[in-house]
Write an enzyme that holds these catalytic residues in place. Structure first.
Site, mmCIF file in Angstrom:
data_model
loop_
_atom_site.group_PDB
_atom_site.id
_atom_site.type_symbol
_atom_site.label_atom_id
_atom_site.label_comp_id
_atom_site.label_asym_id
_atom_site.label_seq_id
_atom_site.Cartn_x
_atom_site.Cartn_y
_atom_site.Cartn_z
ATOM 1 N N LYS A 1 87.793 30.313 103.062
ATOM 2 C CA LYS A 1 88.830 30.462 102.044
ATOM 3 C C LYS A 1 88.634 29.468 100.884
ATOM 4 C CE LYS A 1 91.077 33.950 103.812
ATOM 5 N NZ LYS A 1 91.097 35.257 103.128
ATOM 6 N N TYR B 1 87.576 29.414 108.982
ATOM 7 C CA TYR B 1 88.497 30.076 108.048
ATOM 8 C C TYR B 1 88.732 29.207 106.799
ATOM 9 C CZ TYR B 1 92.727 32.766 106.748
ATOM 10 O OH TYR B 1 93.671 33.545 106.101
HETATM 11 N N1 LIG Z 1 99.167 36.640 106.913
HETATM 12 C C1 LIG Z 1 99.058 35.421 106.423
HETATM 13 O O1 LIG Z 1 99.868 34.537 106.721
HETATM 14 C C2 LIG Z 1 97.946 35.080 105.472
HETATM 15 C C3 LIG Z 1 97.994 33.846 104.817
HETATM 16 C C4 LIG Z 1 96.981 33.528 103.923
HETATM 17 C C5 LIG Z 1 95.949 34.410 103.696
HETATM 18 N N2 LIG Z 1 95.918 35.592 104.358
HETATM 19 C C6 LIG Z 1 94.799 36.491 104.072
HETATM 20 O O2 LIG Z 1 95.301 37.715 103.593
HETATM 21 C C7 LIG Z 1 94.409 38.776 103.947
HETATM 22 C C8 LIG Z 1 95.177 39.866 104.676
HETATM 23 O O3 LIG Z 1 95.756 39.310 105.843
HETATM 24 P P1 LIG Z 1 96.847 40.067 106.734
HETATM 25 O O4 LIG Z 1 97.686 39.004 107.309
HETATM 26 O O5 LIG Z 1 97.479 41.166 105.962
HETATM 27 O O6 LIG Z 1 95.932 40.604 107.911
HETATM 28 P P2 LIG Z 1 95.701 42.072 108.514
HETATM 29 O O7 LIG Z 1 94.973 41.859 109.783
HETATM 30 O O8 LIG Z 1 96.983 42.825 108.543
HETATM 31 O O9 LIG Z 1 94.761 42.755 107.435
HETATM 32 C C9 LIG Z 1 93.397 42.568 107.377
HETATM 33 C C10 LIG Z 1 92.729 43.923 107.357
HETATM 34 O O10 LIG Z 1 91.327 43.731 107.156
HETATM 35 C C11 LIG Z 1 90.651 44.737 107.877
HETATM 36 N N3 LIG Z 1 89.268 44.350 108.096
HETATM 37 C C12 LIG Z 1 88.800 43.396 108.933
HETATM 38 N N4 LIG Z 1 87.460 43.345 108.872
HETATM 39 C C13 LIG Z 1 87.068 44.270 107.961
HETATM 40 C C14 LIG Z 1 85.809 44.692 107.468
HETATM 41 N N5 LIG Z 1 84.672 44.134 107.905
HETATM 42 N N6 LIG Z 1 85.767 45.678 106.547
HETATM 43 C C15 LIG Z 1 86.922 46.262 106.110
HETATM 44 N N7 LIG Z 1 88.145 45.896 106.550
HETATM 45 C C16 LIG Z 1 88.218 44.923 107.459
HETATM 46 C C17 LIG Z 1 91.446 44.865 109.170
HETATM 47 O O11 LIG Z 1 91.188 46.099 109.824
HETATM 48 C C18 LIG Z 1 92.881 44.713 108.676
HETATM 49 O O12 LIG Z 1 93.476 45.969 108.407
HETATM 50 C C19 LIG Z 1 93.306 38.135 104.763
HETATM 51 O O13 LIG Z 1 92.212 37.816 103.932
HETATM 52 C C20 LIG Z 1 93.950 36.858 105.265
HETATM 53 O O14 LIG Z 1 93.008 35.866 105.562
HETATM 54 C C21 LIG Z 1 96.892 35.950 105.241
#
Ligand SMILES: NC(=O)c1ccc[n+]([C@@H]2O[C@H](COP(=O)([O-])OP(=O)(O)OC[C@H]3O[C@@H](n4cnc5c(N)ncnc54)[C@H](O)[C@@H]3O)[C@@H](O)[C@H]2O)c1
Length: 248
Positions: free
Chosen positions: A159, A155
């Site tokens: 990132k 990851y």
């Molecule tokens: N939640 C956190 O604390 C956090 C922190 C930093 C970065 N992020 C990043 O933010 C983004 C969203 O995270 P989140 O926490 O809302 O997660 P989440 O799991 O709610 O959302 C991610 C979405 O991506 C979709 N997905 C996965 N693989 C896919 C594919 N191959 N094609 C299309 N869609 C796909 C999933 O179905 C899901 O709905 C991610 O990139 C995550 O790495 C999250």
């Protein structure tokens, strides 16, 4: 501040929940037509329906961002429904955590694929149209984890890769009126984080180690993305906007 993006069309990947859904709602409130892209078709449709119920314009498209064929089909559906894409938010992503000695090759590949290949395929798909229209925004969701987290070599690499990808894209596309920026959130209160199973500990730790003393909210990320997507950010490109409450 008037973001001046009314009538633009935005594609947000991974927008069936969490941060992506919040970004879609935020942009829709600015009068942007939003495309909710996700593997989870039913959940994506629910987000789109909620935005439409609130008076916004939204459509859901089921697609796998790691597949060039699926991304091409997605682009055809969007072209039929909404026309050209002005704003792309590369948000689809997930973690598959494990110390490196026990990390399965499949878990390495899955995380690199969804974050890096997904961002590459979707950005490539929208680039020509943005160049033709002389305006575009590509915003990719990185993470504070780009600095390195134990158990997250896959990851963290993905990132950090998003940041290099963004900087190269910014250099390539600036002359066409296209900006490329990354947003790097800290820990955000989402279903995905709550599902980790030790949410109370995460929240307590966040209060201790974060200068603003709270977890991030999906709206914090959505506001940052909306700004970078806007006309107001037209002289900002190749940057990383840290949405971490001051934690590095
Ligand atoms: N939640 C956190 O604390 C956090 C922190 C930093 C970065 N992020 C990043 O933010 C983004 C969203 O995270 P989140 O926490 O809302 O997660 P989440 O799991 O709610 O959302 C991610 C979405 O991506 C979709 N997905 C996965 N693989 C896919 C594919 N191959 N094609 C299309 N869609 C796909 C999933 O179905 C899901 O709905 C991610 O990139 C995550 O790495 C999250």
């Amino acid at each position: 501040m008037d973001l001046d993006i009314q009538g633009r069309t935005a594609v947000i990947t991974g927008a069936a929940g969490g941060i992506g859904a919040a970004i879609a709602s935020r942009l829709a409130r600015e009068g942007v037509r939003v495309v909710i892209v996700d593997l989870a078709a039913e959940a994506a449709e629910k987000v789109a329906a909620r935005i439409r119920d609130g008076g916004g314009e939204a459509m859901a498209v089921a697609a796998d961002v790691t597949s060039a064929d699926s991304v091409a089909a997605m682009m055809r559906t969007i072209a039929d429904g909404f026309g050209g894409v002005d704003i792309l938010v590369n948000n689809a992503g997930f973690t598959r955590d494990m110390r490196i000695g026990r990390m399965a090759e499949a878990d390495w590949d899955a995380v690199i694929d969804v974050v890096l290949k997904g961002s590459f395929l979707c950005s490539r798909a929208v680039m020509e149209g943005m160049k033709e229209r002389g305006w575009g925004r590509v915003i990719s969701i990185s993470s504070r984890a780009h600095l390195g987290n134990p158990g997250q070599t896959n990851y963290s690499a993905a990132k950090a890769g998003i940041i290099g990808f963004t900087k190269a894209l910014a250099l390539e596309s600036g002359r066409s009126g296209i900006t490329a920026n990354a947003v790097a959130p800290g820990i955000i209160d989402t279903e995905a984080v709550r599902n980790l199973g030790h949410f109370e500990k995460i929240e307590a730790a966040a209060r201790q180690i974060t200068p603003v003393q709270r977890l991030g909210r999906v709206e914090d990320v959505a506001d940052a993305v909306a700004f970078l997507a806007s006309e107001r950010a037209s002289y900002i490109t190749g940057e990383v906007l840290h949405v971490t409450g001051g934690r590095y």
